[in-house]
Write a protein that holds these residues in place. Structure first.
Motif, PDB file in Angstrom:
ATOM      1  N   LYS A   4     -31.123  28.881 -13.986  1.00 31.14           N
ATOM      2  CA  LYS A   4     -31.636  28.982 -15.351  1.00 31.14           C
ATOM      3  C   LYS A   4     -30.693  29.841 -16.188  1.00 31.14           C
ATOM      4  O   LYS A   4     -30.382  30.967 -15.830  1.00 31.14           O
ATOM      5  CB  LYS A   4     -33.035  29.595 -15.316  1.00 31.14           C
ATOM      6  CG  LYS A   4     -33.647  29.856 -16.671  1.00 31.14           C
ATOM      7  CD  LYS A   4     -35.019  30.501 -16.515  1.00 31.14           C
ATOM      8  CE  LYS A   4     -35.590  30.899 -17.862  1.00 31.14           C
ATOM      9  NZ  LYS A   4     -36.894  31.555 -17.738  1.00 31.14           N
ATOM     10  N   LYS A   5     -30.255  29.304 -17.333  1.00 33.58           N
ATOM     11  CA  LYS A   5     -29.332  30.022 -18.208  1.00 33.58           C
ATOM     12  C   LYS A   5     -29.982  30.451 -19.520  1.00 33.58           C
ATOM     13  O   LYS A   5     -29.400  31.221 -20.274  1.00 33.58           O
ATOM     14  CB  LYS A   5     -28.116  29.136 -18.508  1.00 33.58           C
ATOM     15  CG  LYS A   5     -27.289  28.786 -17.277  1.00 33.58           C
ATOM     16  CD  LYS A   5     -26.124  27.881 -17.637  1.00 33.58           C
ATOM     17  CE  LYS A   5     -25.300  27.523 -16.399  1.00 33.58           C
ATOM     18  NZ  LYS A   5     -24.181  26.602 -16.722  1.00 33.58           N
ATOM     19  N   PHE A   6     -31.155  29.930 -19.798  1.00 29.41           N
ATOM     20  CA  PHE A   6     -31.802  30.235 -21.068  1.00 29.41           C
ATOM     21  C   PHE A   6     -32.723  31.440 -20.954  1.00 29.41           C
ATOM     22  O   PHE A   6     -33.141  31.815 -19.856  1.00 29.41           O
ATOM     23  CB  PHE A   6     -32.575  29.016 -21.585  1.00 29.41           C
ATOM     24  CG  PHE A   6     -33.321  28.273 -20.517  1.00 29.41           C
ATOM     25  CD1 PHE A   6     -34.644  28.563 -20.226  1.00 29.41           C
ATOM     26  CD2 PHE A   6     -32.700  27.275 -19.796  1.00 29.41           C
ATOM     27  CE1 PHE A   6     -35.333  27.885 -19.250  1.00 29.41           C
ATOM     28  CE2 PHE A   6     -33.383  26.569 -18.807  1.00 29.41           C
ATOM     29  CZ  PHE A   6     -34.701  26.885 -18.536  1.00 29.41           C
ATOM     30  N   LYS A   7     -33.062  32.028 -22.099  1.00 34.98           N
ATOM     31  CA  LYS A   7     -33.822  33.267 -22.131  1.00 34.98           C
ATOM     32  C   LYS A   7     -35.209  33.079 -22.750  1.00 34.98           C
ATOM     33  O   LYS A   7     -35.696  33.950 -23.473  1.00 34.98           O
ATOM     34  CB  LYS A   7     -33.041  34.332 -22.911  1.00 34.98           C
ATOM     35  CG  LYS A   7     -31.661  34.617 -22.328  1.00 34.98           C
ATOM     36  CD  LYS A   7     -30.901  35.607 -23.177  1.00 34.98           C
ATOM     37  CE  LYS A   7     -29.526  35.891 -22.600  1.00 34.98           C
ATOM     38  NZ  LYS A   7     -28.748  36.840 -23.435  1.00 34.98           N
ATOM     39  N   ASP A  12     -40.145  25.811 -24.604  1.00 32.57           N
ATOM     40  CA  ASP A  12     -39.733  26.265 -25.939  1.00 32.57           C
ATOM     41  C   ASP A  12     -38.431  25.625 -26.396  1.00 32.57           C
ATOM     42  O   ASP A  12     -38.201  25.469 -27.606  1.00 32.57           O
ATOM     43  CB  ASP A  12     -39.557  27.791 -25.954  1.00 32.57           C
ATOM     44  CG  ASP A  12     -40.854  28.543 -25.775  1.00 32.57           C
ATOM     45  OD1 ASP A  12     -41.920  27.921 -25.936  1.00 32.57           O
ATOM     46  OD2 ASP A  12     -40.809  29.745 -25.460  1.00 32.57           O
ATOM     47  N   ILE A  13     -37.559  25.276 -25.448  1.00 35.26           N
ATOM     48  CA  ILE A  13     -36.192  24.875 -25.805  1.00 35.26           C
ATOM     49  C   ILE A  13     -36.134  23.645 -26.700  1.00 35.26           C
ATOM     50  O   ILE A  13     -35.509  23.688 -27.771  1.00 35.26           O
ATOM     51  CB  ILE A  13     -35.332  24.701 -24.545  1.00 35.26           C
ATOM     52  CG1 ILE A  13     -35.176  26.047 -23.851  1.00 35.26           C
ATOM     53  CG2 ILE A  13     -33.957  24.128 -24.905  1.00 35.26           C
ATOM     54  CD1 ILE A  13     -34.376  26.008 -22.583  1.00 35.26           C
ATOM     55  N   THR A 183     -30.924  21.539 -15.299  1.00 40.12           N
ATOM     56  CA  THR A 183     -29.644  20.929 -15.666  1.00 40.12           C
ATOM     57  C   THR A 183     -29.651  20.495 -17.127  1.00 40.12           C
ATOM     58  O   THR A 183     -28.757  20.869 -17.895  1.00 40.12           O
ATOM     59  CB  THR A 183     -29.356  19.720 -14.760  1.00 40.12           C
ATOM     60  OG1 THR A 183     -29.293  20.156 -13.408  1.00 40.12           O
ATOM     61  CG2 THR A 183     -28.031  19.077 -15.139  1.00 40.12           C
ATOM     62  N   LYS A 184     -30.642  19.698 -17.503  1.00 39.47           N
ATOM     63  CA  LYS A 184     -30.709  19.194 -18.874  1.00 39.47           C
ATOM     64  C   LYS A 184     -30.999  20.311 -19.875  1.00 39.47           C
ATOM     65  O   LYS A 184     -30.419  20.348 -20.962  1.00 39.47           O
ATOM     66  CB  LYS A 184     -31.796  18.116 -18.967  1.00 39.47           C
ATOM     67  CG  LYS A 184     -31.491  16.847 -18.196  1.00 39.47           C
ATOM     68  CD  LYS A 184     -30.285  16.138 -18.768  1.00 39.47           C
ATOM     69  CE  LYS A 184     -30.025  14.824 -18.050  1.00 39.47           C
ATOM     70  NZ  LYS A 184     -28.833  14.128 -18.576  1.00 39.47           N
ATOM     71  N   TRP A 189     -29.558  24.163 -24.088  1.00 35.16           N
ATOM     72  CA  TRP A 189     -29.514  25.573 -24.464  1.00 35.16           C
ATOM     73  C   TRP A 189     -28.127  25.967 -24.965  1.00 35.16           C
ATOM     74  O   TRP A 189     -27.989  26.726 -25.930  1.00 35.16           O
ATOM     75  CB  TRP A 189     -29.914  26.445 -23.281  1.00 35.16           C
ATOM     76  CG  TRP A 189     -29.828  27.923 -23.562  1.00 35.16           C
ATOM     77  CD1 TRP A 189     -28.912  28.808 -23.072  1.00 35.16           C
ATOM     78  CD2 TRP A 189     -30.678  28.676 -24.432  1.00 35.16           C
ATOM     79  NE1 TRP A 189     -29.151  30.068 -23.560  1.00 35.16           N
ATOM     80  CE2 TRP A 189     -30.226  30.017 -24.412  1.00 35.16           C
ATOM     81  CE3 TRP A 189     -31.773  28.345 -25.223  1.00 35.16           C
ATOM     82  CZ2 TRP A 189     -30.830  31.021 -25.138  1.00 35.16           C
ATOM     83  CZ3 TRP A 189     -32.385  29.364 -25.950  1.00 35.16           C
ATOM     84  CH2 TRP A 189     -31.907  30.681 -25.906  1.00 35.16           C
ATOM     85  N   VAL A 190     -27.067  25.440 -24.344  1.00 35.44           N
ATOM     86  CA  VAL A 190     -25.692  25.721 -24.778  1.00 35.44           C
ATOM     87  C   VAL A 190     -25.489  25.210 -26.197  1.00 35.44           C
ATOM     88  O   VAL A 190     -24.908  25.897 -27.050  1.00 35.44           O
ATOM     89  CB  VAL A 190     -24.672  25.066 -23.820  1.00 35.44           C
ATOM     90  CG1 VAL A 190     -23.262  25.146 -24.404  1.00 35.44           C
ATOM     91  CG2 VAL A 190     -24.698  25.744 -22.461  1.00 35.44           C
TER      92      VAL A 190
END
Length: 247
Positions: A4-7, A12-13, A183-184, A189-190
């Motif tokens: 997981k890279k999002f905060k 929510d994303i 992954t998606k 998020w990027v």
């Protein structure tokens, strides 16, 4: 497996993406002047990713199904306890004629397993109890136990067994969905981060209202505020009045 890279929460994303696209579409002239990377098909590609992530997030809704199944299991366990109380009384009445000791019928083991939340053991011990009851059925009928009491208990244990398998399969399904989601969602998020970075660079010290619209903390407040009243839909064409006012 991607980490997981999002905060924020997974759900929510794609909603944040919708808010960002609405703001970006309104401010597209500034974004294109800032960088050619935001020219078409940038926004179209982001919308495709957003749709994919909505689908993945909805897959995780199997958790809701798990909760429903858990309620059903708990209901059956209560009925199982009540049924065992009655059966226990008859076992004690016919104790001298039973082919095994009362303590070996497994009622205590079932109660212990239920108390510990060990459903698999409770089910296994339950099946063993039914086998023991059927083998001693004639003795128990003499004490007053009704034949349907054994049948009802067996049906109840079978129901719990099926529900438990259902619950476990949904748990596995949810775990697999989460793995795929990362992954998606990481990819989206990027993209969201790039839009937020560009928006803050454009409007920092220039337009505080627009600056906030590209700030994560503000976006999360919008997400949680709107989710309490209605579920944001996929962003298509924003209303002209929606994004001209601070949230």
């Amino acid at each position: 497996m991607d980490k997981k890279k999002f905060k924020c929460k997974m759900v929510d994303i794609p909603v944040i993406t919708g808010f960002l696209l609405a703001s970006m579409e309104r401010d597209i002239v500034d974004f294109l002047a800032y960088s050619p990377l935001f020219a078409n098909p940038f926004m179209d590609n982001v919308r495709i990713k957003q749709v994919e992530c909505y689908a993945k997030v909805r897959a995780v809704d199997v958790l809701k199904h798990q909760k429903v199944v858990k309620v059903q299991i708990d209901d059956r366990l209560v009925k199982m306890r009540i049924g065992m109380n009655q059966i226990e009384g008859y076992l004690k009445l016919g104790a001298v004629k039973l082919d095994i000791k009362f303590s070996d019928f497994g009622i205590k083991a079932i109660r212990t397993a239920i108390a510990k939340g060990d459903l698999e053991s409770a089910i296994a011990e339950g099946h063993r109890l039914i086998t023991n009851l059927k083998r001693n059925k004639l003795v128990l009928l003499e004490t007053g136990l009704k034949p349907e009491a054994i049948d009802s208990m067996e049906a109840l244990i079978n129901e719990i067994d099926v529900l438990n398998e259902n619950h476990n399969s949904k748990k596995d399904e949810r775990s697999r969905a989460v793995v795929v989601n990362y992954t998606k969602l990481n990819e989206l998020w990027v993209v969201d981060t790039n839009i937020m970075d560009a928006g803050r660079a454009l409007y920092r010290g220039v337009d505080n209202v627009k600056y906030k619209e590209y700030t994560l903390s503000h976006l999360l407040k919008r997400v949680h505020s709107e989710s309490n009243s209605t579920t944001p839909t996929l962003q298509t064409k924003p209303k002209a009045t929606d994004n001209n006012q601070p949230a």
